[in-house]
Write a protein that holds these residues in place. Structure first.
Motif, PDB file in Angstrom:
ATOM      1  N   LEU A  16       0.840  -1.185   0.000  1.00 28.87           N
ATOM      2  CA  LEU A  16       0.000   0.000   0.000  1.00 28.87           C
ATOM      3  C   LEU A  16       0.880   1.241   0.000  1.00 28.87           C
ATOM      4  CD1 LEU A  16      -2.727   1.526   0.499  1.00 28.87           C
ATOM      5  CD2 LEU A  16      -2.288   1.175   2.943  1.00 28.87           C
ATOM      6  N   PHE A  17       0.562   2.189  -0.894  1.00 27.79           N
ATOM      7  CA  PHE A  17       1.258   3.461  -0.945  1.00 27.79           C
ATOM      8  C   PHE A  17       0.216   4.562  -0.934  1.00 27.79           C
ATOM      9  CE2 PHE A  17       4.006   0.358  -2.803  1.00 27.79           C
ATOM     10  CZ  PHE A  17       5.231   0.651  -2.228  1.00 27.79           C
ATOM     11  N   VAL A  18       0.417   5.566  -0.099  1.00 27.77           N
ATOM     12  CA  VAL A  18      -0.515   6.683   0.007  1.00 27.77           C
ATOM     13  C   VAL A  18       0.269   7.972  -0.161  1.00 27.77           C
ATOM     14  CG1 VAL A  18      -2.162   7.874   1.497  1.00 27.77           C
ATOM     15  CG2 VAL A  18      -2.034   5.378   1.535  1.00 27.77           C
ATOM     16  N   ARG A  19      -0.245   8.845  -0.997  1.00 28.32           N
ATOM     17  CA  ARG A  19       0.338  10.156  -1.237  1.00 28.32           C
ATOM     18  C   ARG A  19      -0.798  11.167  -1.116  1.00 28.32           C
ATOM     19  NH1 ARG A  19       3.897   7.129  -0.812  1.00 28.32           N
ATOM     20  NH2 ARG A  19       5.621   6.691  -2.214  1.00 28.32           N
ATOM     21  N   GLY A  20      -0.908  11.813   0.028  1.00 21.73           N
ATOM     22  CA  GLY A  20      -2.008  12.756   0.252  1.00 21.73           C
ATOM     23  C   GLY A  20      -3.336  12.031   0.194  1.00 21.73           C
ATOM     24  N   ASP A  21      -4.223  12.486  -0.692  1.00 20.22           N
ATOM     25  CA  ASP A  21      -5.534  11.853  -0.865  1.00 20.22           C
ATOM     26  C   ASP A  21      -5.507  10.721  -1.880  1.00 20.22           C
ATOM     27  OD1 ASP A  21      -6.739  13.581   0.948  1.00 20.22           O
ATOM     28  OD2 ASP A  21      -7.298  15.024  -0.607  1.00 20.22           O
ATOM     29  N   ASP A  22      -4.364  10.467  -2.476  1.00 24.70           N
ATOM     30  CA  ASP A  22      -4.209   9.448  -3.509  1.00 24.70           C
ATOM     31  C   ASP A  22      -3.551   8.208  -2.923  1.00 24.70           C
ATOM     32  OD1 ASP A  22      -5.018  11.580  -5.120  1.00 24.70           O
ATOM     33  OD2 ASP A  22      -2.988  11.965  -5.852  1.00 24.70           O
ATOM     34  N   VAL A  41      -5.348  -1.828  -6.894  1.00 25.20           N
ATOM     35  CA  VAL A  41      -6.338  -0.823  -6.522  1.00 25.20           C
ATOM     36  C   VAL A  41      -5.672   0.538  -6.624  1.00 25.20           C
ATOM     37  CG1 VAL A  41      -7.828   0.065  -4.685  1.00 25.20           C
ATOM     38  CG2 VAL A  41      -7.426  -2.375  -4.851  1.00 25.20           C
ATOM     39  N   GLY A  42      -6.409   1.519  -7.090  1.00 23.78           N
ATOM     40  CA  GLY A  42      -5.912   2.890  -7.104  1.00 23.78           C
ATOM     41  C   GLY A  42      -7.056   3.846  -6.851  1.00 23.78           C
ATOM     42  N   TRP A  43      -6.764   4.972  -6.226  1.00 22.40           N
ATOM     43  CA  TRP A  43      -7.783   5.982  -5.984  1.00 22.40           C
ATOM     44  C   TRP A  43      -7.088   7.330  -5.896  1.00 22.40           C
ATOM     45  CZ3 TRP A  43      -5.842   2.727  -2.346  1.00 22.40           C
ATOM     46  CH2 TRP A  43      -5.256   3.308  -1.224  1.00 22.40           C
ATOM     47  N   GLY A  44      -7.869   8.366  -6.072  1.00 24.95           N
ATOM     48  CA  GLY A  44      -7.298   9.693  -5.918  1.00 24.95           C
ATOM     49  C   GLY A  44      -8.108  10.771  -6.586  1.00 24.95           C
ATOM     50  N   THR A  45      -7.584  11.973  -6.462  1.00 28.92           N
ATOM     51  CA  THR A  45      -8.223  13.142  -7.048  1.00 28.92           C
ATOM     52  C   THR A  45      -7.861  13.221  -8.524  1.00 28.92           C
ATOM     53  OG1 THR A  45      -6.326  14.470  -6.398  1.00 28.92           O
ATOM     54  CG2 THR A  45      -8.184  14.389  -4.858  1.00 28.92           C
ATOM     55  N   GLY A  46      -8.470  14.140  -9.233  1.00 29.56           N
ATOM     56  CA  GLY A  46      -8.249  14.271 -10.669  1.00 29.56           C
ATOM     57  C   GLY A  46      -6.790  14.215 -11.075  1.00 29.56           C
ATOM     58  N   GLY A  47      -6.486  13.377 -12.033  1.00 30.74           N
ATOM     59  CA  GLY A  47      -5.129  13.258 -12.539  1.00 30.74           C
ATOM     60  C   GLY A  47      -4.212  12.367 -11.737  1.00 30.74           C
ATOM     61  N   ALA A  48      -4.717  11.696 -10.719  1.00 32.95           N
ATOM     62  CA  ALA A  48      -3.869  10.857  -9.852  1.00 32.95           C
ATOM     63  C   ALA A  48      -3.123   9.772 -10.627  1.00 32.95           C
ATOM     64  CB  ALA A  48      -4.682  10.248  -8.716  1.00 32.95           C
ATOM     65  N   PRO A  49      -3.766   9.042 -11.552  1.00 32.78           N
ATOM     66  CA  PRO A  49      -3.021   7.994 -12.254  1.00 32.78           C
ATOM     67  C   PRO A  49      -1.817   8.545 -13.010  1.00 32.78           C
ATOM     68  CG  PRO A  49      -5.366   7.678 -12.578  1.00 32.78           C
ATOM     69  CD  PRO A  49      -5.192   9.019 -11.915  1.00 32.78           C
ATOM     70  N   ALA A  81      -5.896   5.697 -21.039  1.00 30.69           N
ATOM     71  CA  ALA A  81      -4.747   4.807 -20.821  1.00 30.69           C
ATOM     72  C   ALA A  81      -3.721   4.866 -21.954  1.00 30.69           C
ATOM     73  CB  ALA A  81      -5.225   3.376 -20.577  1.00 30.69           C
ATOM     74  N   PRO A  82      -4.129   4.806 -23.233  1.00 33.06           N
ATOM     75  CA  PRO A  82      -3.126   4.876 -24.299  1.00 33.06           C
ATOM     76  C   PRO A  82      -2.333   6.183 -24.295  1.00 33.06           C
ATOM     77  CG  PRO A  82      -5.165   3.977 -25.155  1.00 33.06           C
ATOM     78  CD  PRO A  82      -5.460   4.486 -23.767  1.00 33.06           C
ATOM     79  N   ARG A  83      -2.963   7.287 -23.905  1.00 35.97           N
ATOM     80  CA  ARG A  83      -2.243   8.567 -23.834  1.00 35.97           C
ATOM     81  C   ARG A  83      -1.156   8.544 -22.768  1.00 35.97           C
ATOM     82  NH1 ARG A  83      -6.901  12.946 -23.486  1.00 35.97           N
ATOM     83  NH2 ARG A  83      -8.112  11.164 -22.831  1.00 35.97           N
ATOM     84  N   MET A  84      -1.300   7.654 -21.784  1.00 36.50           N
ATOM     85  CA  MET A  84      -0.314   7.536 -20.705  1.00 36.50           C
ATOM     86  C   MET A  84       0.700   6.429 -20.994  1.00 36.50           C
ATOM     87  SD  MET A  84      -2.972   7.981 -17.505  1.00 36.50           S
ATOM     88  CE  MET A  84      -1.872   7.163 -16.401  1.00 36.50           C
ATOM     89  N   GLY A  85       0.572   5.762 -22.140  1.00 35.53           N
ATOM     90  CA  GLY A  85       1.531   4.724 -22.511  1.00 35.53           C
ATOM     91  C   GLY A  85       1.069   3.305 -22.257  1.00 35.53           C
ATOM     92  N   TRP A  86      -0.130   3.135 -21.716  1.00 33.13           N
ATOM     93  CA  TRP A  86      -0.670   1.797 -21.479  1.00 33.13           C
ATOM     94  C   TRP A  86      -1.143   1.191 -22.792  1.00 33.13           C
ATOM     95  CZ3 TRP A  86      -0.378  -0.221 -16.609  1.00 33.13           C
ATOM     96  CH2 TRP A  86      -0.199   0.665 -15.546  1.00 33.13           C
ATOM     97  N   VAL A  87      -0.943  -0.099 -22.958  1.00 39.11           N
ATOM     98  CA  VAL A  87      -1.379  -0.818 -24.152  1.00 39.11           C
ATOM     99  C   VAL A  87      -2.501  -1.767 -23.747  1.00 39.11           C
ATOM    100  CG1 VAL A  87      -0.665  -2.420 -25.973  1.00 39.11           C
ATOM    101  CG2 VAL A  87       0.914  -0.653 -25.173  1.00 39.11           C
ATOM    102  N   ARG A  88      -3.607  -1.690 -24.473  1.00 38.49           N
ATOM    103  CA  ARG A  88      -4.733  -2.569 -24.150  1.00 38.49           C
ATOM    104  C   ARG A  88      -4.390  -4.008 -24.507  1.00 38.49           C
ATOM    105  NH1 ARG A  88     -11.027  -2.368 -26.066  1.00 38.49           N
ATOM    106  NH2 ARG A  88     -11.682  -4.053 -24.684  1.00 38.49           N
ATOM    107  N   GLN A  89      -4.705  -4.904 -23.594  1.00 31.60           N
ATOM    108  CA  GLN A  89      -4.507  -6.333 -23.771  1.00 31.60           C
ATOM    109  C   GLN A  89      -5.884  -6.973 -23.971  1.00 31.60           C
ATOM    110  OE1 GLN A  89      -1.032  -7.454 -23.408  1.00 31.60           O
ATOM    111  NE2 GLN A  89      -0.965  -5.232 -23.595  1.00 31.60           N
ATOM    112  N   GLN A  90      -5.897  -8.266 -24.110  1.00 29.22           N
ATOM    113  CA  GLN A  90      -7.166  -8.993 -24.210  1.00 29.22           C
ATOM    114  C   GLN A  90      -7.936  -8.816 -22.897  1.00 29.22           C
ATOM    115  OE1 GLN A  90      -6.682 -13.069 -25.344  1.00 29.22           O
ATOM    116  NE2 GLN A  90      -8.804 -13.577 -24.927  1.00 29.22           N
ATOM    117  N   ASP A  91      -9.257  -8.601 -22.995  1.00 32.77           N
ATOM    118  CA  ASP A  91     -10.081  -8.481 -21.790  1.00 32.77           C
ATOM    119  C   ASP A  91      -9.922  -9.728 -20.941  1.00 32.77           C
ATOM    120  OD1 ASP A  91     -10.922  -6.123 -22.956  1.00 32.77           O
ATOM    121  OD2 ASP A  91     -12.970  -6.793 -23.308  1.00 32.77           O
ATOM    122  N   ASP A  92     -10.071  -9.573 -19.623  1.00 37.53           N
ATOM    123  CA  ASP A  92      -9.922 -10.733 -18.746  1.00 37.53           C
ATOM    124  C   ASP A  92     -11.192 -11.583 -18.738  1.00 37.53           C
ATOM    125  OD1 ASP A  92     -11.737  -9.567 -16.921  1.00 37.53           O
ATOM    126  OD2 ASP A  92     -10.171  -9.002 -15.499  1.00 37.53           O
TER     127      ASP A  92
END
Length: 103
Positions: A16-22, A41-49, A81-92
């Motif tokens: 677990l890692f916490v940075r402020g509200d994220d 799991v991830g959570w946070g305010t706008g732009g957290a990812p 996700a693609p704008r951040m560099g993530w590549v879509r894989q086959q759905d689980d």
């Protein structure tokens, strides 16, 4: 699911890692002899990812990970996700979208 996440954190199978509200929970995995990290799991305010992706990558590399992955039901990830560099894989098997970044 929350109890399985809490148990994994207590047993040091996830972290677990916490940075402020994220925050985020990272779970190292090995597939075919290759280490990766699931952003469980991830959570946070706008732009957290986007804000925390460099730190998540750094932490994943510290455990020898060659990839990062996350699963989500949210359609918004299909554009973001693609704008951040993530590549879509086959759905689980549950029909969730799967995205991965090679490290």
């Amino acid at each position: 699911m929350p109890s399985s996440i809490a148990n994994a954190i207590q047993e040091r199978r996830a972290f677990l890692f916490v940075r402020g509200d994220d925050g985020f929970v990272l779970k190292p995995l090995a597939e075919n002899g290759v280490t990766g990290v699931l952003v469980w799991v991830g959570w946070g305010t706008g732009g957290a990812p986007e804000r925390h992706l460099p730190e998540v990558k750094r932490l994943a590399r510290m455990v020898g990970a060659r990839w990062l992955r996350f699963h989500s039901a949210r359609k918004g990830w299909l554009k973001l996700a693609p704008r951040m560099g993530w590549v879509r894989q086959q759905d689980d098997a549950d029909g969730l979208y799967v995205f991965q970044i090679s490290l």
